[in-house]
Design a protein around this motif. Sequence first.
Motif, PDB file in Angstrom:
ATOM      1  N   ASN A   1     122.350  -3.592  33.092  1.00  0.00           N
ATOM      2  CA  ASN A   1     120.987  -3.457  32.558  1.00  0.00           C
ATOM      3  C   ASN A   1     120.286  -4.808  32.497  1.00  0.00           C
ATOM      4  O   ASN A   1     119.081  -4.918  32.720  1.00  0.00           O
ATOM      5  CB  ASN A   1     121.028  -2.823  31.172  1.00  0.00           C
ATOM      6  N   PHE A   2     121.054  -5.841  32.167  1.00  0.00           N
ATOM      7  CA  PHE A   2     120.502  -7.199  32.130  1.00  0.00           C
ATOM      8  C   PHE A   2     120.006  -7.600  33.517  1.00  0.00           C
ATOM      9  O   PHE A   2     118.904  -8.154  33.666  1.00  0.00           O
ATOM     10  CB  PHE A   2     121.587  -8.153  31.627  1.00  0.00           C
ATOM     11  N   TRP A   3     120.795  -7.309  34.549  1.00  0.00           N
ATOM     12  CA  TRP A   3     120.402  -7.641  35.924  1.00  0.00           C
ATOM     13  C   TRP A   3     119.213  -6.798  36.368  1.00  0.00           C
ATOM     14  O   TRP A   3     118.280  -7.303  37.014  1.00  0.00           O
ATOM     15  CB  TRP A   3     121.596  -7.435  36.844  1.00  0.00           C
ATOM     16  N   LYS A   4     119.207  -5.512  36.050  1.00  0.00           N
ATOM     17  CA  LYS A   4     118.095  -4.642  36.435  1.00  0.00           C
ATOM     18  C   LYS A   4     116.796  -5.061  35.745  1.00  0.00           C
ATOM     19  O   LYS A   4     115.713  -4.950  36.329  1.00  0.00           O
ATOM     20  CB  LYS A   4     118.427  -3.194  36.104  1.00  0.00           C
ATOM     21  N   LEU A   5     116.897  -5.530  34.497  1.00  0.00           N
ATOM     22  CA  LEU A   5     115.707  -6.008  33.798  1.00  0.00           C
ATOM     23  C   LEU A   5     115.122  -7.215  34.533  1.00  0.00           C
ATOM     24  O   LEU A   5     113.901  -7.339  34.675  1.00  0.00           O
ATOM     25  CB  LEU A   5     116.071  -6.369  32.354  1.00  0.00           C
ATOM     26  N   TRP A   6     115.989  -8.101  35.019  1.00  0.00           N
ATOM     27  CA  TRP A   6     115.512  -9.266  35.765  1.00  0.00           C
ATOM     28  C   TRP A   6     114.853  -8.830  37.082  1.00  0.00           C
ATOM     29  O   TRP A   6     113.797  -9.358  37.456  1.00  0.00           O
ATOM     30  CB  TRP A   6     116.675 -10.208  36.025  1.00  0.00           C
ATOM     31  N   ILE A   7     115.442  -7.874  37.794  1.00  0.00           N
ATOM     32  CA  ILE A   7     114.867  -7.402  39.052  1.00  0.00           C
ATOM     33  C   ILE A   7     113.486  -6.795  38.796  1.00  0.00           C
ATOM     34  O   ILE A   7     112.535  -7.029  39.562  1.00  0.00           O
ATOM     35  CB  ILE A   7     115.808  -6.379  39.712  1.00  0.00           C
ATOM     36  N   SER A   8     113.353  -6.019  37.723  1.00  0.00           N
ATOM     37  CA  SER A   8     112.049  -5.443  37.388  1.00  0.00           C
ATOM     38  C   SER A   8     111.048  -6.540  37.046  1.00  0.00           C
ATOM     39  O   SER A   8     109.859  -6.436  37.359  1.00  0.00           O
ATOM     40  CB  SER A   8     112.198  -4.472  36.207  1.00  0.00           C
TER      41      SER A   8
END
Length: 875
Positions: free
Chosen positions: A460-467
Amino acid sequence: MSRAHQPPLVTGISPNEGTSWTKVTIRGENLGTGPADLVGLSICGHNCLLTAEWMSASKIVCHVGPAKDDKGEIIVSTKSGGHGTSTVSFKLLKAEKIGILDQSAVWVDEMNYYDMRTDRNKGISPLSLRPSNPLGIDVDKGKVPLKDLEAIFPGVSGDFTSENFSATWYLIENHSVTSFDQLRMAASNLKKQATRKNEGSLAYVKGGLSTFFEAQDALAAIHQRLASDGTEKVEVSMTQRLENVLNRASDTADTLFQEVLGRKDKADSTRNALNVLQRFKFLFNLPLNIERNIHKGDYDVVINDYEKAKSLFGNTEVPVFKKVYAEVETRIGALRSLLLDKLLETPSTLHDQKRYIRYLSDLHAPGDPAWQCIYAQHKWILGLMQNCKEEFINDQRVGLGAIALDLEGDPRPSALSRIRDTASLKRGCSLRTPPWRYEMPQQVQFVEKLSDVVIGQLPNFWKLWISYVNGSLFSETGEKSGQVEKSKKNARQRQNDFKKMIEEVTHRLVKLVRGALLPSTLTELELRLYGGWESKTELTGPWLTQVIHTVRIIFEALVALEIPNDLLQVIQDLLLELRHHCLLVTLHHTTEDVKRLAEKEDWVVDNEGITSLPAQFEQCMVQMLQSLKEPMETKPGEVNVFVNCLEQLSNKTDGDIDTSHISVDLASPDSFSGLQEDFCEQRLLIILSNCQYLEKHTFLNMAEHFEKHGFTGTDRITQVMKELDESLFDAYIERKSDPIVGSLEPGIYAGYFDWRDCSTPTGVRNYLKEALVNIITVHAEVFTVSKELVPRVLTRIIDGVAEEMSRLMQCVSSFSMNGAIQVHHAHTHFQMCLSLSLSLSLSLSLGACSTIGVPERRTVLTGLSGNLPLFGCRD
């Protein structure tokens, strides 16, 4: 009759009912060619021509007069068409008479209210006053900048409602690219509007003619009265007296109606105030609505209302609006703080984080809420990992039992720890016990919970950065306001910072695992931060295998997120060292187990001539290979560590191996000195049978399995086993062959036997019979244990006997004729009795027994050719 001379026909009237002086619109056909052509108009029998306003041949506007009939037709007369007809009718309503003191409920037009200060009607728009198009054509604005127009036309304006209106400015601004035909049409429209305006004034005069006539009649009556009273003598002039009378009447009226007029003024003020509240109730109710929607969690509604209020009243100069809007801004500021607190609150889902970031972006929150959330999540993940270690270490110190691995509070381990349902990880554990009840080591529990933290939070931390990078955190409002481009710019500037965050998380994960399982790989400072485990026993291979499986799950989960490989290299290095350590530990423990198998030997032989020891050894090997399946498996990007570990163990010298637990050296003939001779030799024979089985079956399977994993040094394993087998075999042959061989020489020379002076042979001598009986005894012993060992054992013993007989014959200087016959007879009989067990070496050895000269051998053989049946021998 042509179409132009057809009589007028009224087909519609709107409204179709009303009181006197109601304004109506009449529609129909052939209603005249112009205002001059209209000569008559009656509604319900009343002549309305004076108030009529001709609009077109199909439309006339007028006011209904005080007709006598309640309902009647609408008749239009024109010069060109004559008297017309009607297909509709108008209903005249009687107006209710209301006194000046009577109360009346009236409808207040929201678009127009009465201003007591200016005594005129004004229109109020909630947005802005947008004037209509005066030219009646499409506005086509050019690209002339406003600043250039202001410089060209100083002191004037393009707004036609302004006192300084400039027609040139207006045309350049709004119709710079309009065609000439369109402009000519606009001029025609202006002329029509001017004509209509003049006709409207005339209609207004026509509508007031009756009032004018009444006023004229009143003035004439007053004039007559003044003329008749002019002969009277008065102190003052007649007009002054009339003025005084009128003033007294006005004062009396004001006194009588002061209270009524006051209430009317108050009612007008209240009505105007209510009208304002009604028109702007959205703004006045907005603070309370914001508070209510915040409590209900309807943040989208709050944001939409705020955007609407900001667009309408953000730049207002009205004091009351400013005050209410300031209250709205205060509530919105509190909402921003609330949303930011919720955004930074942990734990939270990725959906909630994106939602709060979008809300804060739409509310134009200061700073960068998305980056603040990323930074807070990073610190929270690091804290979770460190707290996980501290929790286990504290529980280890106080002696608590197994700790719940599931983040939701389930006392059982997570799904990762239940992969052992089909097999026991701990030797001797019963499968009847539920797998999650095993006494799992604290370090293994810690790694599994650490994996739950990383797998549960880092994606989720990585996906938040991608978003954050692609700008998908913002709504359409944010895209229009430039929030997306600003976010992408900030993300580009903070790429290195986020990379350091990921590196810090992966390094923290690796160091925590190393501190629990590989403390020797950390420095002293790192041990104080990430170590502290009080483990007295080293983890076994199965537990290390489970740890490797867990770390691989972490690695695969992060690879699936498309995290760059350079950020995950530390996890690959950790996996390599864990696999290497697991292999060394498993192989070392297996070595110790194999050493202890000697204590379990029961010396009970089965039908195949082996004891249970080879099966136990093979079982140890199978268990080892099964437990090494996960560590030996080489995933993409990993290194094969199996060969290095085996070579590291195989290169150990004998001095590095602890053999203190082994009570005897099986390779030494003196190892069984304390046992009975026959019992000792039987055990040696059993050991030889076991070794032969291991060499032909178990080790071949092991070598094949090792070669599958790239280990090419399997010949060393078989070589060691062959050396041990040869050593044990030599010990057994020495015990069995020496007595037989040693009895030959004394048996040959018993009774002072002399080869040069011996009697004629009468049969086989006793020494050879004794040797044959001893060989048959050995054959029976070996066959009892393992028939596969019979050829090997008998061949060596017979070779030894043959070599000894050859040596003894070579030591004889000369043979007599009878001695030569005796040697040949012994050789032939020995060869015949053991023909089934003879080997090539035996044949060569027996052939060397005849050491007499060639001439003597020929003489002997010639003499024996006729005497062989005497000894019962074949040729």
